[in-house]
Write a protein that holds these residues in place. Sequence first.
Motif, PDB file in Angstrom:
ATOM      1  N   VAL A 169       0.733  -1.224  -0.133  1.00  9.27           N
ATOM      2  CA  VAL A 169       0.004   0.099  -0.056  1.00  9.27           C
ATOM      3  C   VAL A 169       0.860   1.269  -0.039  1.00  9.27           C
ATOM      4  O   VAL A 169       0.560   2.392  -0.698  1.00  9.27           O
ATOM      5  CB  VAL A 169      -0.957  -0.181   1.331  1.00  9.27           C
ATOM      6  N   ARG A 170       1.868   1.224   0.698  1.00 10.28           N
ATOM      7  CA  ARG A 170       2.688   2.377   0.805  1.00 10.28           C
ATOM      8  C   ARG A 170       3.425   2.708  -0.621  1.00 10.28           C
ATOM      9  O   ARG A 170       3.656   3.965  -0.888  1.00 10.28           O
ATOM     10  CB  ARG A 170       4.264   1.973   1.780  1.00 10.28           C
ATOM     11  N   TYR A 171       3.753   1.659  -1.398  1.00 11.67           N
ATOM     12  CA  TYR A 171       4.406   1.873  -2.621  1.00 11.67           C
ATOM     13  C   TYR A 171       3.263   2.461  -3.603  1.00 11.67           C
ATOM     14  O   TYR A 171       3.501   3.420  -4.377  1.00 11.67           O
ATOM     15  CB  TYR A 171       5.042   0.487  -3.381  1.00 11.67           C
ATOM     16  N   LEU A 172       2.064   1.907  -3.345  1.00 16.18           N
ATOM     17  CA  LEU A 172       1.069   2.540  -4.265  1.00 16.18           C
ATOM     18  C   LEU A 172       0.555   3.727  -3.959  1.00 16.18           C
ATOM     19  O   LEU A 172       0.734   4.744  -4.968  1.00 16.18           O
ATOM     20  CB  LEU A 172      -0.363   1.682  -3.940  1.00 16.18           C
ATOM     21  N   HIS A 173       0.695   4.461  -2.408  1.00 22.48           N
ATOM     22  CA  HIS A 173       0.513   5.662  -2.380  1.00 22.48           C
ATOM     23  C   HIS A 173       1.843   6.638  -3.019  1.00 22.48           C
ATOM     24  O   HIS A 173       1.705   7.801  -3.445  1.00 22.48           O
ATOM     25  CB  HIS A 173       0.615   6.012  -0.765  1.00 22.48           C
ATOM     26  N   LYS A 174       2.918   6.128  -3.112  1.00 23.29           N
ATOM     27  CA  LYS A 174       4.174   6.758  -3.471  1.00 23.29           C
ATOM     28  C   LYS A 174       3.993   6.922  -5.135  1.00 23.29           C
ATOM     29  O   LYS A 174       4.273   8.082  -5.476  1.00 23.29           O
ATOM     30  CB  LYS A 174       5.421   5.764  -3.496  1.00 23.29           C
ATOM     31  N   LEU A 175       3.373   6.015  -5.924  1.00 23.36           N
ATOM     32  CA  LEU A 175       3.322   6.050  -7.226  1.00 23.36           C
ATOM     33  C   LEU A 175       2.209   7.274  -7.536  1.00 23.36           C
ATOM     34  O   LEU A 175       2.551   8.186  -8.400  1.00 23.36           O
ATOM     35  CB  LEU A 175       2.734   4.918  -7.786  1.00 23.36           C
ATOM     36  N   PHE A 176       1.177   7.416  -6.743  1.00 28.79           N
ATOM     37  CA  PHE A 176       0.316   8.590  -6.945  1.00 28.79           C
ATOM     38  C   PHE A 176       0.839   9.933  -6.301  1.00 28.79           C
ATOM     39  O   PHE A 176       0.344  10.751  -6.972  1.00 28.79           O
ATOM     40  CB  PHE A 176      -1.069   8.149  -6.264  1.00 28.79           C
ATOM     41  N   GLN A 177       1.717   9.917  -5.426  1.00 26.44           N
ATOM     42  CA  GLN A 177       2.239  11.068  -4.877  1.00 26.44           C
ATOM     43  C   GLN A 177       3.122  11.679  -6.069  1.00 26.44           C
ATOM     44  O   GLN A 177       3.224  12.991  -6.287  1.00 26.44           O
ATOM     45  CB  GLN A 177       2.941  10.482  -3.765  1.00 26.44           C
ATOM     46  N   HIS A 178       3.729  10.704  -6.708  1.00 19.32           N
ATOM     47  CA  HIS A 178       4.672  11.334  -7.924  1.00 19.32           C
ATOM     48  C   HIS A 178       3.865  11.979  -8.990  1.00 19.32           C
ATOM     49  O   HIS A 178       4.478  12.805  -9.694  1.00 19.32           O
ATOM     50  CB  HIS A 178       5.527  10.157  -8.333  1.00 19.32           C
ATOM     51  N   GLU A 179       2.619  11.499  -8.910  1.00 23.88           N
ATOM     52  CA  GLU A 179       1.525  11.980 -10.130  1.00 23.88           C
ATOM     53  C   GLU A 179       0.828  13.452  -9.607  1.00 23.88           C
ATOM     54  O   GLU A 179       0.233  14.004 -10.149  1.00 23.88           O
ATOM     55  CB  GLU A 179       0.341  11.144 -10.203  1.00 23.88           C
ATOM     56  N   GLY A 180       1.349  13.648  -8.318  1.00 31.91           N
ATOM     57  CA  GLY A 180       0.786  14.973  -7.605  1.00 31.91           C
ATOM     58  C   GLY A 180      -0.530  14.917  -7.056  1.00 31.91           C
ATOM     59  O   GLY A 180      -1.391  15.853  -7.224  1.00 31.91           O
ATOM     60  N   THR A 181      -0.992  13.647  -6.769  1.00 27.71           N
ATOM     61  CA  THR A 181      -2.391  13.528  -6.377  1.00 27.71           C
ATOM     62  C   THR A 181      -2.153  12.224  -5.307  1.00 27.71           C
ATOM     63  O   THR A 181      -1.417  11.809  -4.961  1.00 27.71           O
ATOM     64  CB  THR A 181      -3.381  13.098  -7.581  1.00 27.71           C
ATOM     65  N   THR A 182      -3.466  11.682  -4.951  1.00 27.95           N
ATOM     66  CA  THR A 182      -3.523  10.515  -4.214  1.00 27.95           C
ATOM     67  C   THR A 182      -4.673   9.520  -4.609  1.00 27.95           C
ATOM     68  O   THR A 182      -5.165   9.652  -5.591  1.00 27.95           O
ATOM     69  CB  THR A 182      -4.089  11.088  -2.713  1.00 27.95           C
ATOM     70  N   VAL A 183      -4.219   8.281  -4.095  1.00 29.84           N
ATOM     71  CA  VAL A 183      -5.452   7.240  -4.813  1.00 29.84           C
ATOM     72  C   VAL A 183      -6.793   7.642  -4.340  1.00 29.84           C
ATOM     73  O   VAL A 183      -7.408   7.500  -5.312  1.00 29.84           O
ATOM     74  CB  VAL A 183      -4.893   5.832  -3.923  1.00 29.84           C
ATOM     75  N   HIS A 184      -7.166   7.965  -3.140  1.00 30.45           N
ATOM     76  CA  HIS A 184      -8.579   8.362  -3.053  1.00 30.45           C
ATOM     77  C   HIS A 184      -8.895   9.738  -3.971  1.00 30.45           C
ATOM     78  O   HIS A 184     -10.222   9.508  -4.469  1.00 30.45           O
ATOM     79  CB  HIS A 184      -8.602   8.883  -1.274  1.00 30.45           C
TER      80      HIS A 184
END
Length: 340
Positions: free
Chosen positions: A264-279
Amino acid sequence: MTQWHDASTLRHILVVPYHELVMSDGFSTSASPVGEQLTLWHDAVCATFVALDVAAPGSGAFRGSLASHQVGQLRIATVGADPHDVIRKPRLISSDADEQSIHIGLLCKGQADVEQDGRQALLRPGDLAFYDPARPFTLGFPEPVEWSVFMLPRRLLSVPEADLRRMSAEAVRGDEGLGRLVSPFLAGLAVQSGSYGEDSTTRLAAGVVCLLETLVAERSGREGYSQGDGQASLLLQIRAFINEHLRDPGLSPEDIARAHHISVRYLHKLFQHEGTTVHRWIQQRRIEEARRELSRQGRAAVTIASVAHRWGFADPAHFSRSFRAANGMTPREWREFGRA
């Protein structure tokens, strides 16, 4: 001598209405008198894209054909034409709705020269380039050309505006990096002008958004894409998974991470690099789909609550608040606006 046609000049010789120009059965100059062909071409490209000046060498016959079709919120136009240039000058730029779109040009045959923001992209077949109708640009076609243009509402791209601006007039090679993935996919959409089912168009348009967002992020050199195409490909798979499960109100980061064998941490990191969050990304996609459904006419019998439930919102009040925050009006106001 170069023959110019100025977008600011009022013309009344167009013999077919706008909606016929942009249907997939197309428009062609071939049956028109030679002296009117470039004028008709100018009017057709302005009606399909944005206000432009058009120039062609000489004053003789001009061969041009144009077709357009829709895939979800993505509009695709295909062009086949003799050598010519189109120029988007500052005086032609206003606040029209078309200028809220980003254009991506894909060269299928010939040569293309895309200029914007002091940059110049020389394209060969299979290459593509972004350009923004909200700013001046020039497209040069020095030889007979086949060219496809993908017009996407910029609000659908969840990328920083600075990154998007840096993409303009930068050549994306169709045989290198992510271009090997993006170019064939877009080319296939351009030639498949038949009707798709509603679910198919939604997924295809979402796929284009995902591909282009990944391409912009990769080209911007932001952290998280420095290891090559692997992470970009993973993010594409994750977004496709989310799009397939948007209707599930219980969709969670844990479910997404588990399905892709990552933490889950890596998933959040991927979206963080996109400038957004999963939610945030899930909610944005759900609101986009609800907005699209509410915009369709003839659906007055469908309640706001049922639309919210269909797109994964368990609480109609939360849906209404989120929708208004994203669109500046309530779901009911949006539906009435679409029916006006």
